[in-house]
Design an enzyme around this catalytic site. Structure first.
Site, PDB file in Angstrom:
ATOM      1  N   LYS A  69       0.077  34.061 -99.948  1.00  0.00           N
ATOM      2  CA  LYS A  69      -0.253  32.628 -99.326  1.00  0.00           C
ATOM      3  C   LYS A  69      -0.781  32.946 -98.128  1.00  0.00           C
ATOM      4  CE  LYS A  69       3.876  31.281-100.213  1.00  0.00           C
ATOM      5  NZ  LYS A  69       3.767  29.968-100.846  1.00  0.00           N
ATOM      6  N   HIS A  94      -2.755  16.235 -96.445  1.00  0.00           N
ATOM      7  CA  HIS A  94      -2.531  17.613 -96.714  1.00  0.00           C
ATOM      8  C   HIS A  94      -1.433  18.255 -96.060  1.00  0.00           C
ATOM      9  CE1 HIS A  94      -4.957  18.350-100.404  1.00  0.00           C
ATOM     10  NE2 HIS A  94      -5.899  17.426 -99.770  1.00  0.00           N
ATOM     11  N   LYS A 148       1.126  28.264-110.349  1.00  0.00           N
ATOM     12  CA  LYS A 148       0.435  29.493-111.072  1.00  0.00           C
ATOM     13  C   LYS A 148       1.625  30.366-111.312  1.00  0.00           C
ATOM     14  CE  LYS A 148      -3.452  28.362-108.165  1.00  0.00           C
ATOM     15  NZ  LYS A 148      -4.167  28.533-106.967  1.00  0.00           N
ATOM     16  N   THR A 166       0.554  24.954-104.429  1.00  0.00           N
ATOM     17  CA  THR A 166       0.115  25.201-105.581  1.00  0.00           C
ATOM     18  C   THR A 166       0.143  26.674-106.423  1.00  0.00           C
ATOM     19  OG1 THR A 166      -2.249  25.492-104.609  1.00  0.00           O
ATOM     20  CG2 THR A 166      -1.607  23.299-105.859  1.00  0.00           C
TER      21      THR A 166
END
Length: 848
Positions: A577, A386, A689, A685
């Site tokens: 975020k 990741h 959205k 991600t």
């Protein structure tokens, strides 16, 4: 400001919410009243809002139970290959509305609640949204990695995979963030204090987990003895697929001290202390570590990692053994068949201990030869990486390992010995390669490199966006790619359109469904057909109208919760975020200050009005991130109180950003800020959205932004800044912030204002550390992208002045979203890594 319609009657028109059949509504009302009565009989005779929430949750849960039992029964009989997704984080958010969406119960529940609360409980007149707001977020994750796991669970169930999510039932999830005098203050997230109606404890599947002790080598094998035991108590949460009657399981382990804990070595008067010391064992599942993209080598964290892995593997092996071939008697004992029946996916290196633990079980307990066990292990496990940030990579000190997990250290050494033998055979005489590829780092304190362990012990290694997977092969895992190129894959991340469109933005889902039907919810690629409506005036109008309603609704929410009045006709420019230097919230700040300075310079010019919202949590120990929050709030204090600017520019820090706040903010966004330094954001991600919910993106060519621009068309994306190659070239040449500061007057002005106390008049020195970092040791090269970012923001302003062209670009973006469904991601994992085939077939509905 007048409240936007959240009308009962308007909701009834929304077909994606499911049909409210009369029998259905009657049955739900009866069930609800039964649950409410049960609550009141136990306690009081006046129902609170929370009583109503629990009654509704239990009513909806009843509709899950039959499907859940039938699904698990079906798996037992069919004995498919099972997928085990192991993650230290599952960022689930709320469950009630998601369950209603996936079971097509939303309108029926709404109607039932409306009838119930508007009859014999009129005093309350409860609206469904108010009840939904009673639910606590299950905040068992930090950000992207944990939310990805949650989206994957939804997709695996919706695609009919026999899949299980395994993790830890943290008593305290990610902290609640309060902003006090402009600073972040953390508060414990006591999310279980009122109980959790969605979980079911399963004490019958309790498992012992061992720590410490020592190893004994005997002719018949190795024994791990004198260990301390902690019990793992599982709690199961149902995971419903989208309208296919499949209900999978998320099993989270809670730590429990055994009854005899500390009592065998009691001394006089030691009994009370022995009982109190049970807490030490149970602390394992007490709290989520709140670091995102940062490794903190604490013993408790390693305990958590081994705890989830040990309990989960015991469960996997128990299930493998009792599953029948076709006969009813014989349990399975042939472990060479394990990879045909089990796939284990490691979500980052946090569950890497699964590799040595599986080896320990197979070799020490099941008595397989090392070679046979290793073959089984590699064919069973797969690893998702990741991040490439060096500070995020897990490197555990060997001495900590030796103390906590002595047998596993021996196993890791043996894995490494054989691995290095293979490397030496393939690259004879290359001792530097041996050093680089070793699982053990020898420089300074000896450490185990967990990523290396994962690569060696897995049959597949994947990044989470094409650019990220390419970077892995070219940089940090280059040696491993050269050794075993067949292992390396890409699986670009995705998001579930159930939560991130149908649930959070029903208005938009309905406008789309009116044109192309409802099948896109299962097959998001169908959004491509929206390109046929690019010049349809009615469609353009409808899309713009939904956005305006969402903005109005969010503006009301902000007014109620933050007491700030905002201009709903301004551009909603949102960056939400985790706060991190690499995500470059500071670049956003520099644009805000520059725009402010321009308005102040020419106050009579026609400026595109903006409301800039920035939200996100900083890890409690990450000083720079906390200072970034303080800077954002300080900029807001000045700008929001400047009468010259008025409502043409507002800056709001969105407090306590979490799944539930994302579900409100994202549908209201016009502009999505995805501005990390190229090569640092593995995928992202949130970017997806925003795109799915009708925002336009301003972003660098980083992570999944690259593929999003490709799908939408680069003309429909605001791309700026250095590419990965430019960043590398600048790094080689040497990045000198001073040069940009000297060359760009507006940048100099902004930095001088921050440094000189313009935004902190009472503490002029407050932000000197931030300025010093930006000027002298900025790893993420904020100034290098400043000029292009400002120019790109000017293009955004221009387009926003033309609502029709803006909305057409939005439609192009929504139409390009198909690839970014987690259904597509999971389909690729299933076929290319796990060796299972997804299905869109429904299971038969249960009688109830």
């Amino acid at each position: 400001m007048s409240k936007p319609l959240s009308d009962h009657d308007r909701k009834k028109q929304i077909s994606v919410r499911g049909l409210a059949g009369v029998e259905n509504v009657t049955e739900l009302k009866q069930s609800f009243n039964r649950h409410l009565h049960f609550t009141l009989v136990k306690d009081r005779n006046v129902a609170t809002k929370r009583d109503y929430y629990f009654a509704l949750a239990n009513t909806v849960r009843e509709h899950l139970i039959g499907r859940w039992i039938r699904t698990q029964q079906y798996y037992y009989e069919k004995d498919p290959k099972r997928v085990y997704y192991i993650s230290l984080e599952f960022y689930m958010g709320r469950t009630l509305q998601n369950t209603m969406v996936n079971l097509a119960l939303e309108n029926a529940c709404d109607e039932a609640m409306y009838q119930v609360t508007h009859t014999h409980y009129t005093s309350l007149g409860l609206d469904m949204e108010e009840l939904e707001d009673m639910e606590e977020d299950a905040g068992l994750g930090n950000g992207g990695l944990g939310r990805l796991a949650a989206c994957f669970l939804d997709s695996m169930a919706s695609l009919g995979l026999a899949a299980y999510g395994y993790g830890i039932r943290y008593e305290f999830g990610i902290f609640n963030q309060k902003i006090v005098n402009g600073w972040q203050v953390e508060e414990a997230d006591d999310w279980l204090r009122f109980g959790n109606p969605w979980e079911k404890a399963r004490p019958e599947y309790m498992r012992p987990v061992h720590f410490y002790g020592r190893t004994e080598h005997h002719p018949d094998g190795v024994k791990w003895v004198d260990t301390q035991v902690v019990l793992a108590l599982p709690y199961d949460t149902p995971v419903p697929g989208y309208r296919n009657n499949v209900v999978n399981t998320m099993r989270l382990w809670s730590a429990k001290a055994p009854c005899e804990f500390n009592l065998k070595d009691f001394n006089v008067g030691g009994y009370i202390q022995a009982v109190l010391d049970r807490n030490l064992a149970e602390n394992i599942s007490r709290v989520l570590y709140p670091n995102d993209n940062f490794f903190e080598g604490k013993e408790l964290r390693l305990k958590q990692e081994y705890f989830v892995v040990s309990a989960t593997l015991q469960d996997i092996i128990r299930r493998f053994k009792v599953s029948k071939f076709g006969s009813r008697e014989i349990a399975r004992t042939d472990f060479s068949k394990l990879p045909d029946k089990v796939a284990i996916q490691l979500n980052d290196t946090h569950p890497a201990m699964a590799i040595p633990e599986l080896m320990r079980v197979l070799v020490d307990e099941e008595k397989l030869s090392w070679e046979k066990a290793w073959d089984v292990c590699v064919r069973t496990c797969a690893y998702t990486n990741h991040t490439v940030l060096p500070e995020a990579l897990e490197r555990w000190p060997v001495d900590l390992f030796a103390h906590l997990l002595p047998r596993h250290l021996e196993i890791v050494y043996e894995i490494n010995r054989r691995h290095l033998e293979n490397v030496a055979a393939k690259f004879p005489g290359d001792s530097d390669r041996l050093r680089r590829m070793s699982l053990i780092e020898e420089s300074g304190q000896k450490r185990i490199n967990m990523a290396h362990l994962c690569i060696v012990g897995s049959h597949a290694v994947n990044g989470v966006a094409q650019i990220h997977s390419d970077i892995l092969k070219a940089t940090i895992f280059k040696d491993f790619y050269e050794m075993e190129p067949h292992k390396f894959q890409n699986k670009t991340n995705g998001i579930t359109p159930r939560r991130w469109l149908v649930m959070c933005n029903p208005g938009l889902a309905e406008v789309i469904a009116e044109r192309i039907g409802e099948d896109f919810i299962r097959d998001l690629d169908q959004l491509q057909t929206l390109r046929n409506y690019l010049n349809d005036e009615g469609f353009i109008r409808d899309i713009a109208k939904v956005k305006q309603e969402n903005k109005l609704k969010f503006a009301v929410h902000l007014e109620e919760h933050y007491k700030v009045k905002i201009n709903p006709n301004s551009m909603f420019d949102i960056q939400v975020k985790r706060i991190h230097e690499y995500k470059r919230q500071l670049l956003n700040c520099l644009h805000i200050i520059t725009y402010y300075n321009r308005i102040k310079k020419e106050p009579n010019k026609h400026w595109t009005p903006r409301t800039v919202m920035i939200g996100g949590k900083a890890a409690p120990g990450y000083h720079t991130a906390k200072m970034i929050i303080r800077l954002i709030t300080a900029i807001g204090e000045v700008i929001n109180n400047d009468p010259v600017v008025g409502d043409r520019l507002k800056v709001i820090f969105l407090e306590n950003y979490r799944v539930t706040l994302a579900e409100r903010a994202i549908p209201a966004a016009d502009l999505s800020e995805q501005i990390s330094t190229a090569g640092t954001e593995a995928s992202g991600t949130g970017n997806m959205k925003f795109m799915l919910n009708g925002a336009l993106t301003i972003g660098t060519m980083d992570g999944a932004n690259v593929e999003m621009a490709e799908e939408a068309g680069e003309d429909n994306f605001f791309i700026f800044g250095m590419r990965v190659d430019d960043v590398d070239a600048l790094e080689k040449k040497g990045y000198h912030a001073q040069e940009y500061y000297n060359r760009l007057p507006e940048l100099k002005q902004a930095i001088d204002q921050i440094a000189g106390g313009f935004f902190s008049p009472k503490q002029p020195e407050l932000f000197k550390e931030i300025v010093n970092m930006l000027m002298h040791h900025d790893r993420f090269k904020v100034f290098a992208d400043y000029e292009d970012y400002i120019k790109c923001q000017e293009k955004v302003n221009e387009l926003y002045k033309n609502p029709k062209e803006w909305t057409k670009m939005v439609i192009n973006n929504i139409a390009g979203c198909g690839k970014f469904s987690s259904d597509r991601t999971i389909t690729q994992y299933a076929r290319e890594i796990w060796g299972v085939e997804p299905t869109l077939e429904k299971l038969p509905a249960p009688d109830v």
